[in-house]
Design a protein around this motif. Structure first.
Motif, PDB file in Angstrom:
ATOM      1  N   ALA A  97      44.619  42.104  42.627  1.00 42.37           N
ATOM      2  CA  ALA A  97      44.914  43.404  42.005  1.00 42.37           C
ATOM      3  C   ALA A  97      43.679  44.057  41.400  1.00 42.37           C
ATOM      4  O   ALA A  97      43.723  45.225  41.035  1.00 42.37           O
ATOM      5  CB  ALA A  97      45.993  43.232  40.937  1.00 42.37           C
ATOM      6  N   MET A  98      42.593  43.304  41.286  1.00 41.89           N
ATOM      7  CA  MET A  98      41.362  43.825  40.672  1.00 41.89           C
ATOM      8  C   MET A  98      40.225  43.798  41.707  1.00 41.89           C
ATOM      9  O   MET A  98      39.297  42.995  41.593  1.00 41.89           O
ATOM     10  CB  MET A  98      40.987  42.986  39.443  1.00 41.89           C
ATOM     11  N   PRO A  99      40.279  44.655  42.721  1.00 41.68           N
ATOM     12  CA  PRO A  99      39.305  44.570  43.816  1.00 41.68           C
ATOM     13  C   PRO A  99      37.861  44.886  43.419  1.00 41.68           C
ATOM     14  O   PRO A  99      36.939  44.516  44.134  1.00 41.68           O
ATOM     15  CB  PRO A  99      39.828  45.590  44.833  1.00 41.68           C
ATOM     16  N   SER A 100      37.644  45.535  42.292  1.00 35.66           N
ATOM     17  CA  SER A 100      36.283  45.860  41.873  1.00 35.66           C
ATOM     18  C   SER A 100      35.688  44.823  40.926  1.00 35.66           C
ATOM     19  O   SER A 100      34.548  44.941  40.501  1.00 35.66           O
ATOM     20  CB  SER A 100      36.244  47.234  41.205  1.00 35.66           C
ATOM     21  N   ILE A 101      36.468  43.801  40.599  1.00 36.71           N
ATOM     22  CA  ILE A 101      35.957  42.683  39.810  1.00 36.71           C
ATOM     23  C   ILE A 101      35.773  41.523  40.765  1.00 36.71           C
ATOM     24  O   ILE A 101      36.679  41.169  41.516  1.00 36.71           O
ATOM     25  CB  ILE A 101      36.900  42.303  38.655  1.00 36.71           C
TER      26      ILE A 101
END
Length: 121
Positions: A97-101
């Motif tokens: 759910a956190m593709p930029s982390i």
């Protein structure tokens, strides 16, 4: 305004100096509320926010005390983090759910399923 002098120690879970953070509101109903030695409720830095599941949007950057609800906390939305140093390991659904982390292991290797965003490390 309420202020009380305290000290805290936080484990460094940042894998790079570059990250993007936005301010969010958090309170004592969060799943990762802990109690310090003085009986004060807090959410530790490195908590997946708001929940450690498919609803995750980021990771808290600092400890935040929630005795006097609600409190503001910086939430990392993009960057590289050391997965093994977070207080609670992010669930696979939260990572997705956190593709930029992006997460690194203790050997500074990207954890499977993460890619570079140009934020560097």
């Amino acid at each position: 305004m309420y202020a009380q002098r305290t000290t805290s120690s936080q484990i460094n879970f940042m894998a790079s100096e570059k990250f993007v953070s936005f301010t969010e509101s958090i309170d004592s109903t969060n799943y990762n509320v802990q109690v310090d030695d003085n009986g004060r409720k807090y959410i530790p830095a490195g908590t997946v926010y708001p929940t450690n599941d498919a609803k995750a949007i980021g990771v808290t950057i600092d400890d935040v005390y929630v005795d006097h609800n609600p409190a503001l906390v910086g939430v990392i939305r993009a960057g590289w983090l050391l997965k093994d140093k977070l207080p609670v390991a992010p669930a696979p659904e939260a990572i997705a759910a956190m593709p930029s982390i992006h997460f690194m292991d203790a050997d500074n290797k990207a954890v499977t399923g993460t890619t570079s965003t140009g934020l560097g490390h």
